[in-house]
Structures are given as C-alpha cells and as structure tokens.
Design an enzyme around this catalytic site. Structure first.
Site, PDB file in Angstrom:
ATOM      1  N   LEU A 153       0.836  -1.206   0.000  1.00  0.00           N
ATOM      2  CA  LEU A 153       0.000   0.000   0.000  1.00  0.00           C
ATOM      3  C   LEU A 153       0.866   1.248   0.000  1.00  0.00           C
ATOM      4  CD1 LEU A 153      -2.456  -1.157   2.814  1.00  0.00           C
ATOM      5  CD2 LEU A 153      -2.673  -1.486   0.333  1.00  0.00           C
ATOM      6  N   ARG A 154       0.464   2.214  -0.788  1.00  0.00           N
ATOM      7  CA  ARG A 154       1.155   3.505  -0.752  1.00  0.00           C
ATOM      8  C   ARG A 154       0.277   4.510  -0.030  1.00  0.00           C
ATOM      9  NH1 ARG A 154       1.678   3.993  -7.040  1.00  0.00           N
ATOM     10  NH2 ARG A 154      -0.349   3.045  -6.721  1.00  0.00           N
ATOM     11  N   ASN A 211      10.606  -2.870  -2.224  1.00  0.00           N
ATOM     12  CA  ASN A 211      10.857  -1.546  -1.652  1.00  0.00           C
ATOM     13  C   ASN A 211      12.314  -1.114  -1.800  1.00  0.00           C
ATOM     14  OD1 ASN A 211       8.307  -0.832  -1.010  1.00  0.00           O
ATOM     15  ND2 ASN A 211       8.450  -1.313   1.169  1.00  0.00           N
ATOM     16  N   HIS A 254      11.741  10.554 -10.160  1.00  0.00           N
ATOM     17  CA  HIS A 254      11.607  11.970  -9.839  1.00  0.00           C
ATOM     18  C   HIS A 254      12.634  12.334  -8.782  1.00  0.00           C
ATOM     19  CE1 HIS A 254       7.956  11.800 -12.124  1.00  0.00           C
ATOM     20  NE2 HIS A 254       7.588  10.756 -11.410  1.00  0.00           N
ATOM     21  N   GLY A 256      14.635  14.397  -5.919  1.00  0.00           N
ATOM     22  CA  GLY A 256      14.132  15.173  -4.795  1.00  0.00           C
ATOM     23  C   GLY A 256      15.140  15.196  -3.667  1.00  0.00           C
ATOM     24  N   GLY A 260      11.834   9.306   2.195  1.00  0.00           N
ATOM     25  CA  GLY A 260      11.522   9.228   3.621  1.00  0.00           C
ATOM     26  C   GLY A 260      10.317   8.328   3.795  1.00  0.00           C
ATOM     27  N   CYS A 263       8.233   3.405   5.146  1.00  0.00           N
ATOM     28  CA  CYS A 263       8.636   2.127   4.539  1.00  0.00           C
ATOM     29  C   CYS A 263      10.080   2.095   4.064  1.00  0.00           C
ATOM     30  CB  CYS A 263       7.732   1.811   3.362  1.00  0.00           C
ATOM     31  SG  CYS A 263       6.051   1.518   3.857  1.00  0.00           S
ATOM     32  N   LYS A 266      13.011   2.287   6.692  1.00  0.00           N
ATOM     33  CA  LYS A 266      12.961   1.132   7.592  1.00  0.00           C
ATOM     34  C   LYS A 266      13.297  -0.156   6.828  1.00  0.00           C
ATOM     35  CE  LYS A 266       8.720  -0.111   9.055  1.00  0.00           C
ATOM     36  NZ  LYS A 266       8.453  -1.539   8.741  1.00  0.00           N
TER      37      LYS A 266
END
Lengths: 440, 438
Positions: A153-154, A211, A254, A256, A260, A263, A266
């Site tokens: 899930l985002r 991830n 993208h 940046g 952070g 997810c 960690k």
C-alpha cells in the site's frame, strides 16, 4: 468468511476496511482502548483519502467492527491477520518484532478450529516460520497454518492499491491455507489480478526486494540529478529519455531531497541487516542507505548555498513537511533533517504543511508555524518547497515576490519551470535542472 | 537525404543499413580498406541476425554503399554520423575519444554546405561540444551543427531495436539540425515513436544513465539471488513478483554470472569516471561496478564448490562463452573470468559455443575446443552452463548422464528446473533457487 485484523495502524485499518468492502466480516483489534473508542465513535487515527467513507459504509453494513477483545475476535475467525507495527530497532536497524511475536502468542491461546494466521506487517525473512513455532509451542493442539501476505500500500492511494493491486503475493505451505486465501481474495482473482503463490520465505523477501529496488531507483536518479547540475544537463529530460525504455519505466525517476516515510528507510535498513547476518551482504542497498541519509542533510546546504552561503539571522519559509503529499506521515521526512540544520545554521524557520503540522510539532522544535503558504513566507529571506502538495504548485508568483524580502525560491521537488521562474526575477534553485543552462 | 556513416563497426553498420532501409542514401566509411573490400564483396564482418539480408537488399537497390573515401562521402552528405569505436582507456576507465576527434577533424576538412554532424557512438557528456570546437577550429568557415543521437541497440535484436525503438533521443538546440534529424527519422515519427528532443549534454548523459540503470538492475537481482540462496527463497519468484510492480518492470531481473558485453562494463566505468571528474560521484554505480567485477570471479568458486571443493585434475564442460546468446561478442564475458580461474584451480576445460569460439580462441588458452554440447560433456566431471543459447535449453538429460562422469550441472543462467533436474538424478546448482526446487 470472518477475519480478525490485529493492529489498527495504517496497514491494519486500510486492509480491514478493504476486506470488509469485499464482503468479508472483519473485526479490527487493538490493545489501545482509547484508539478503539475513537474508531467506534467514527473517528480515524490516520489520514488516508477515502478511508473514512469506507469505514462508515462497512460499519453501517455490519461487516466492520472494532474491539479490544483479541480472544473473542480470534476464536471466531477463519483467518487472523497480524498487522502490528514493526519499527526499526534502535541501534542496529533490525525490525523490532516484539509486537509480532506477542500477538502470535495471544492469537495461539485464542485459536479455535482451523485458522490461517497471516503476517500482513512487513516482516523479515524467517519471521513467518518463527510465528509458526511460537503458536505450535504455545498451543500444541492448535490446527493452523501460517501465511505471509505482504501489503503493497502507498500512503495517499492505499485504498486503490488494495482494490486494484499490480499483484497479490501469498507465501504459503499447505493446501487448506491456499484455498482459504484464494477465497479471501476472490474479488481480485475474478478481476484477473496476478496472484503469486510462493514459499513463506520468498513472500517475505519479495516485499523488501520491491521496496529496496524502488529506493535504489529514487537514489539513482537523485545522484544523476547532482551530476546534471555539474555538467549542465537536465535531469527531467534524462528521466524521460531513460523512463521510455520499457526495461526501466518512468516511475520513481523523480529527483528530490531523498526518500523518507514509514517504509523505504525502515525496509532498506532491515534488509541490509538481514543480508549481512545471512552472509550475503547487499552492497548496492548498503550504498543506497548511506547516500540517502547524507542527501537529506545535504539539502540544508543547498538552501544555505542559494541564500549566498549563510542563513545566519535570516528567516526561511518552509512549505511542506510530510515525507510526501496527501499524508500526515512525518516519519523519516527530509524536513526532519533540513529544518534543524537550518536552525543550527542560525536561521529562523517558519513552516507550513496542509495536513502534517500536528505530527510535525511533536518532532520539530523552535519552528514558527504558519497558517497558510502566503502567511508563512511574509518577510522571509527565502522560500523552500520541501513537499509537493498540490496547493504549492500554482502559487501566485507576483504575490510571492511581494511577500518575500528577497525573491529566492529553493524548489526541492521541481514543481516549477526554471525558465519561467527566472524570467519572473527569482533566484531559483531546483534539483538537477541548472538554469540558465551551462554552455561551454 | 544523404548520410555518411563514419565507422563500420557494430553501431555504424546496423545504423547505416537501417537508415538505408528507411529510404535514405547511406555511404558507410571506414579507413580499413580490407574491411571495405569485404563489405563490397557482400561479407558482413559481424554476426547480427537479419543484418546480412538488409545490407544485401539495400546495396542492390543502390541506397547503401561502402567506401574508404571519407572526404567524398562527407561532402555529399546532409548529415554525417560519427560511429567509430570508443573503447575504455586503459587504467582510468575513461572512454578513449581519440577516434572520435580524429573523425571530427577529417569531417571538418571535407564539409561542404550546411551539414549536421551527429555523434552516434556512446560518448561522454561534453564530447559533442568538443567535436563542435574541433570542427570550428579546423574550418572556421564551415556551416554546421553538432547533434547527439545515441543508439540503443542490443546485440542480437539490433535491427528490431532500430526500426521499433522505445524512443529516439536527439540532442541539439539548433532548429536547422532538428529539421534534418526529423526528416531522417520520419518513418519512426509517423509511427508515433516518442522522440526526446533535448540539449546536447543531456542526450549524451541519457545513454549512460540508461545503461548504468540497467546494469544496476541486473546487479541488484544478482545480489538478491545470493541472499535467496542463504535464506532458502527463490529468486525467480522474487523477480516475478517485484517485476509485476509497474514501477519496477519485469525486464533485466534475470540473475546470472554478472553482466558483460561491449556496453555495460564500458559505460558504467566511463560514467563513474565522468562523475568523479565533475565532482558529483555516482556512488551506486561505483558499487555496481565493484560488485559485478567481484561476482564474475566468484562464479568459478561456485563451480568449484559444486564439485565438492576442488576441481584439481577434474574436467569441466563449459557450455557457452559469449556474454549473451545470439552474438559472437566475447567482450567482458563472464567466461573470461571463469575459465582461467577453473584452469588455475587445476581443471581441464572442454568448451563449446555456437558462435563465439573464433573470438574466444583469441582470448582463452589451454581449452579443449569441442564440436557441440555433447562432445564437450564427454568424460567431464561436471557441466557448467555459462551462456543461455537456445540449443542448451533442452539438452537430452539421459544422454548427458551417459556422457558425464558425474551427473552434476552448474547452471549459471537458470535455464533448467531444479525439481526436474533432481528427478532426472542430477546434482544441480543454479543461481538463487533452492536446489530441491520449491
């Protein structure tokens, strides 16, 4: 079909609400009485678009309820999902599994009839097998299987991610558990969502691998952005040029201020530790972790540099504090590195975030909190965009110029067009898009 | 439209033949008279599926020709492509640009009328500007622009990649040059192929960024494969599940012995060097280079481990030597690390590769060169698959067991199923998959 969802944090609430929307009877369990009271009163402890409606509708339909009574919920359930927190353990980066194992023990005591115990939280490789041992030791008579079913899930689009996922991963041993999981995900199965049945260990690793790969992709383009600044190239064109390559894809390119959130920081750290302990260090991910941590701190230097080398005695206006827009999540947000570094360098910081200020106030001190974007920038020496909330994308630049003491805009999310901003008379700094372009 | 293609190496020949197929008049130029003579006789000096036929058809139709006369070819051309080699310079990893600048000087001397000079070779950021400077210095009167138009050809499917690319990248800010380039790529333009128009430096960087990202993706899954072996997970299922994530994609998630070939090793090292020089080191890519170099060497250890810890006095059958199938390219192939390490450890190596043996013979010594896969396995203690040629994908396992001294296979390309190999009575080791085939 009845399920118990243990843990009413982000993953538990979203998954519970979505399963109930599928027509499953869901009881969400939490030890925290005040949290359960809030939920029963119709309040939501987290911000996620669409979640409130889903909760209201399914409670009304009688398919979704909240309780502190774990034993009652588990005894009646065909499947019990463990969706408790797995924070990074202080010091060593390992995921802290004490909540998971404590939940397993409590579940074991309450099991009644064949039950599938599912780890939904992101847990390191081997956790499922450990959960199985705990339950078997606590209740040698229990009839159960353990399944790993990682969530993807985002925050900000979690409902849609649950309802229309790229794939569902189910790590399993045994035929009975497989049938039950298939039944649970039947609406997705009918929509031809790919469902990958694999082993427990593989399913656990998949979540981390996904991830950490995405964290690598972000960090790759961040490093390329820095190179673009040095050689006079434009990182957006680079991202477009490589993203059109079907083997690469345009997402997560993208640049940046560094990733952070709850997810990536960690999970990258946890997988690095798992791999080191297994004797197969993941050196690329180790490098990614290191670069990203340094990058967040370096962003304060970008601001200071753009302000002419010093911010001592200056007022810096910060727009956006959360790790990304459409969430109130402040965990490991770049702002947590940038803001204190600016204050340390002698700046007064005035900050505004549409949703995240309440959380931010717990984590940042010495900040002057603004009421909106324009009030925040009044008489500031420079404006810094840290999070790309939509409301910051179309600021009235004339007004911004009038309000600022000096027209300096540091855009860490590249939401403005360099040429337009410079032509309006701003000193503008973004990520990987030097303007005017360098010519040799 | 007339084009001069300077350099008849891999990129020059494929690009030249494909442009001529678009209906453009193409003259390919090389200083090597022998090579040009062979091309004029209808011989193709490289192996690439479909290239022979394309060259033959377009030579016959008069749109494609070969010459050593650079001046004449450039003079008549509206666009001149520089497609000469850019090998890694010994020692520092920088691309060696001496051929590019020499070509630029010769082109400058021959320019006649407005011409677009295009770098097609993979060249580091800043090369296009330097080419412009070289030409301007040699011919202050010349009317020209420099553009960067990096190629994204994969050996083995280069024709298709040229004709149906994911995108075309064109770096130039001159409108005149843009018009010429638009005309050249009109067939792709009409087919709605995305064309990325950008600045010269950015186009140059895109090529390196794409290749280094892909090298990172391969190296990522290779490291995950090693972890899978330690924790009992299956890397193919990991790859499948993460590849279904639209933000990741299924491609380039095949674990193996480490990337090789003419592009990834060279381009990763060159970009690392460029970035260091620019003061913005690309730390991830530096790590990728180090991990990949170490991996190729570790693969010999993997074979030795599978053989019980020693290969001294043993015979190892090696199937596949090229860096990937459907090419004769041996550059930076993992076999160049693996074979000598096995020999150093005391093994006799019997090897077979469908296309690469001629090239391999220049680079590897002391092997027994075999006539086919089964010949290589005859009397060997183990068979190792290094390159996944199709003909190695469906070997007769029963026959193999009769030929091998021990039924032991090390499959560095995961082209067999562990469970089936176990059922067939083989001891089987692959990359990142449990040996009993969960």
């Amino acid at each position: 079909m009845r399920i118990a969802m243990i843990g009413t944090g982000y993953v538990g609430l979203v998954s519970g609400a979505c399963f109930s929307e599928f027509g499953v009877d869901v009881v969400c369990v939490d030890k925290d009485e005040s949290k359960i009271k809030t939920l029963e009163a119709g309040g939501l402890p987290i911000y996620e678009p669409g979640l409130d409606n889903l909760v209201v509708a399914n409670r009304r339909a009688g398919r979704l309820s909240f309780t502190t009574d774990l034993a009652g919920a588990v005894a009646e359930a065909d499947a019990v999902f463990i969706a408790v927190g797995t924070p990074s353990r202080r010091g060593d980066g390992h995921a802290d599994l004490s909540y998971v194992f404590a939940a397993a023990e409590e579940i074991a005591k309450a099991l009644d009839g064949y039950t599938v115990v599912v780890t939904k939280s992101t847990v390191p490789v081997g956790t499922g097998r450990e959960v199985k041992h705990i339950i078997a030791n606590t209740r040698p008579d229990a009839d159960f299987d353990v399944v790993s079913n990682p969530e993807f899930l985002r925050e900000g689009s979690a409902i849609n991610d649950f309802m229309r996922p790229d794939r569902v991963v189910i790590g399993i041993e045994g035929h009975r558990a497989r049938e039950l999981m298939r039944e649970l995900y039947r609406p997705l199965y009918l929509a031809e969502t790919p469902i990958i049945f694999t082993s427990l260990e593989t399913a656990e690793l998949i979540k981390y691998a996904a991830n950490t790969f995405l964290a690598t992709k972000i960090t790759f383009i961040n490093e390329v952005a820095d190179l673009c600044e040095r050689v006079g190239a434009n990182v957006h064109d680079v991202a477009k040029g490589i993203g059109l390559d079907g083997r690469i894809g345009r997402k997560f390119l993208h640049p940046g201020p560094g990733y952070g959130g709850s997810c990536f920081p960690k999970d990258t750290l946890a997988l690095v530790r798992t791999a080191q302990e297994a004797g197969a260090p993941l050196r690329i991910i180790e490098t990614v972790v290191d670069i990203n941590a340094k990058r967040k701190r370096a962003m304060a230097d970008v601001v200071i540099e753009t302000c002419g080398g010093s911010v001592a005695g200056k007022t810096i206006a910060i727009l956006g504090l959360t790790f990304k827009p459409n969430t109130d999540d402040m965990r490991d947000a770049p702002s947590l590195d940038i803001v204190p570094a600016l204050i340390e360098a002698g700046a007064s910081v005035r900050a505004f975030d549409p949703v995240g200020m309440e959380e931010a106030k717990k984590l940042l001190s010495g900040v002057d909190w603004g009421d909106d974007a324009y009030a925040t920038m009044q008489d500031a020496d420079a404006l810094v965009i840290v999070t790309e909330w939509n409301e910051f994308r179309a600021l009235d630049l004339e007004r911004v110029k009038r309000l600022l003491k000096s027209p300096i805009l540091v855009d860490l999310r590249n939401i403005y067009e360099p040429r337009e901003i410079v032509e309006q008379g701003f000193t503008y700094r973004s990520i990987g898009r030097p303007y005017p372009p360098r010519r040799d | 439209m007339r084009v001069a293609m300077i350099g008849t190496g891999y990129v020059g020949l494929v690009s030249g033949a494909c442009f001529s197929e678009f209906g453009i008049d193409v003259v390919c130029v090389d200083t090597d008279a022998d090579k040009i003579a062979r091309l004029n006789r209808g011989e193709t000096p490289i192996f690439e599926p479909g290239l022979d036929a394309l060259i033959e058809a377009n030579t016959k139709s008069g749109r494609l020709s070969f010459t050593t006369d650079l001046a004449a070819a450039v003079k008549a051309a509206e666009a001149v492509f520089i497609a000469v080699g850019t090998p890694s310079r010994r020692g520092d990893g920088h691309a060696d640009l001496s051929y590019v600048y020499e070509a630029a000087r010769q082109i400058a001397a021959a320019l006649d009328g407005y011409t677009v000079v295009v770098t097609k070779s993979t060249v580091p950021v800043g090369t296009g500007q330097e080419v412009a400077r070289v030409i301007r210095e040699a011919r202050p009167d010349a009317d020209f622009d420099v553009a960067s138009n990096p190629e994204f050809l994969r050996e083995g499917s280069a024709i298709e990649d040229f004709m149906r690319p994911d995108r075309v990248v064109i770096g130039t800010e001159s409108e005149r040059a843009q018009a010429v380039m638009s005309e050249l790529y009109r067939p792709l333009f009409l087919r709605e192929t995305p064309i990325v128009w950008t600045a010269l430096q950015t186009a140059e960087l895109i090529k390196y960024a794409a290749n280094t990202f892909l090298a990172t993706k391969i190296t990522f899954i290779n490291e995950v494969a090693d972890l899978c072996e330690r924790v009992g997970a299956n890397v193919q299922e990991v790859a499948k599940a993460i590849g279904l994530d639209g933000r990741i994609g299924a491609k380039f998630l095949h674990p193996g012995p480490g990337y090789g070939g003419s592009c990834f090793p060279k381009d990763t090292r060159a970009l690392v060097a460029t970035a260091r020089d620019a003061g913005a080191p690309l730390t991830i890519i530096e790590q990728v280079v180090a991990v990949n170099d170490a991996r190729k060497k570790q693969m010999a250890e993997k074979i030795i481990d599978a053989c019980g810890g020693s290969v001294a006095g043993k015979t190892i059958a090696v199937l596949g030597l090229t860096f990937k199938p459907n090419t004769d390219d041996m550059r930076e192939s993992a076999s160049l690390d693996i074979v000598p390490a096995l020999q150093d450890a005391g093994a006799t190596v019997r090897a077979y590769d469908p296309e690469g043996m001629d090239e391999a013979k220049d680079l590897l010594n002391g092997l027994v060169w075999c006539a086919d896969a089964y010949d290589a396995m005859t009397g060997a203690d183990a068979v190792a698959i290094l390159t996944e040629w199709n003909q190695f994908r469906a070997l007769d396992l029963g026959r193999m067991k009769g030929l091998l001294k021990e039924p032991l296979m090390i499959d560095l390309r995961n082209i067999y199923n562990p469970a089936e190999m176990a059922a067939a009575g083989f001891r089987y080791t692959s990359v990142g998959r449990p040996e009993n085939g969960i």
